[in-house]
Design an enzyme around this catalytic site. Sequence first.
Site, mmCIF file in Angstrom:
data_model
loop_
_atom_site.group_PDB
_atom_site.id
_atom_site.type_symbol
_atom_site.label_atom_id
_atom_site.label_comp_id
_atom_site.label_asym_id
_atom_site.label_seq_id
_atom_site.Cartn_x
_atom_site.Cartn_y
_atom_site.Cartn_z
ATOM 1 N N GLN A 12 189.521 10.115 73.824
ATOM 2 C CA GLN A 12 190.767 9.819 74.896
ATOM 3 C C GLN A 12 190.021 9.448 76.236
ATOM 4 O OE1 GLN A 12 193.437 12.931 75.978
ATOM 5 N NE2 GLN A 12 194.841 11.496 76.516
ATOM 6 N N ASP A 34 178.893 8.260 70.123
ATOM 7 C CA ASP A 34 179.710 9.064 69.180
ATOM 8 C C ASP A 34 178.957 9.289 67.888
ATOM 9 O OD1 ASP A 34 182.364 10.179 68.406
ATOM 10 O OD2 ASP A 34 183.161 9.142 70.006
ATOM 11 N N ASP A 53 175.298 12.604 66.880
ATOM 12 C CA ASP A 53 176.056 13.930 66.592
ATOM 13 C C ASP A 53 175.353 14.804 67.276
ATOM 14 O OD1 ASP A 53 176.773 16.056 65.316
ATOM 15 O OD2 ASP A 53 176.071 15.665 63.201
ATOM 16 N N TYR A 142 188.964 27.642 71.225
ATOM 17 C CA TYR A 142 188.683 26.618 72.397
ATOM 18 C C TYR A 142 188.363 27.154 73.483
ATOM 19 C CZ TYR A 142 189.961 22.196 74.969
ATOM 20 O OH TYR A 142 189.757 21.347 75.871
HETATM 21 C C1 AKB Z 1 194.201 20.632 74.692
HETATM 22 O O1 AKB Z 1 195.514 20.544 74.818
HETATM 23 O O2 AKB Z 1 193.696 21.245 73.982
HETATM 24 C C2 AKB Z 1 193.582 20.000 75.781
HETATM 25 C C3 AKB Z 1 193.388 20.783 77.022
HETATM 26 C C4 AKB Z 1 194.316 21.031 78.080
HETATM 27 O O3 AKB Z 1 192.141 21.064 77.092
HETATM 28 N N1 AKB Z 1 194.252 18.487 76.298
#
Ligand code: AKB
Length: 316
Positions: A12, A34, A53, A142
């Site tokens: 994105q 990519d 990669d 994350y």
């Molecule tokens: C997500 O929603 O994972 C991302 C972010 C805010 O890091 N768009």
Amino acid sequence: MKRILVTGALGQIGTELVLKLRDIYGEGNVVASDIKRKDCPKIVESGPFEIVDVVQAHQIADAAKKYDVDMIIHLAALLSAVGEANPAKAWKINMGGLFNTLEVARELKCSVFTPSSIGAFGNSTPKDNTPQDTIQRPDTMYGVTKVAGELLCDYYFHKYGVDTKGVRFPGLISYETLPGGGTTDYAVHIYYGAVKDRRYTCYIKKGTYMDMMYMPDALNAVVTLCEADPSKLIHRNAFNISAMSFAPEHIYNEIKKNIPEFEMDYDVDPVRQRIAESWPNSLDDSAARAEWGWKPHYDLTSMTKDMLKKLNEKLK
Ligand code: AKB
């Protein structure tokens, strides 16, 4: 003159950032890379493109050496919702990819820009006007990789003198390339729903605030920070930046001003709702404003007008 390697360039952010960087620094000086070559002629045919990669350090090093780059913009990462579905993969790609990038940068004396996220905060972080320096105990894999990434970039700067920089991006809204599996994606999909079907079913609950930003502001943030005077930067790798904070009903109301027949209902996804509730409602971005002149241009009203105009042109 900068020569830049961009990883995750077909995602994105990358698809728009690469074009902006090629405008500024010259087509031949910005190498897009990519994991796969996708059907994206705007990027793969407007300048150099390499398969990289990021889990394979030698692939980053080979591309960086081949083009003699002096900067790596490392974007390749899994987002929050897909990361929760596969935490081991998120750790491997997000941490392994960043570690490899920093090692290559150390060896080849490159600078590095890599984004952190509002996902670097968690339930114990103050929710409103979240300070630049505060509690960071995220509740997602994350987020764990984002906090660790901020620290790793600080470490490479202090230990090895690698010129590392980064911002904590909020949800990014754009019309060019869809986001791939984040929690804030609803704020992009809602515009597609409005333009294509005049309706949208939202997976985030009414009243759930998150920080957001229109892509042109995000791209300006990357370029401005990368060009900033390093002696003025105190928070190198993790600047809070924001442009707006809203809940689903606010974006719905704004779209409805432009498309009166637009309708929205809710079908809440418990995983993404839990993630959204663990993130700040709104960030304090005063450090970015003071240290490198951060200033967004788009608010919810001006972004909505532009998104609808651009999507109407794209989807007609
Ligand atoms: C997500 O929603 O994972 C991302 C972010 C805010 O890091 N768009």
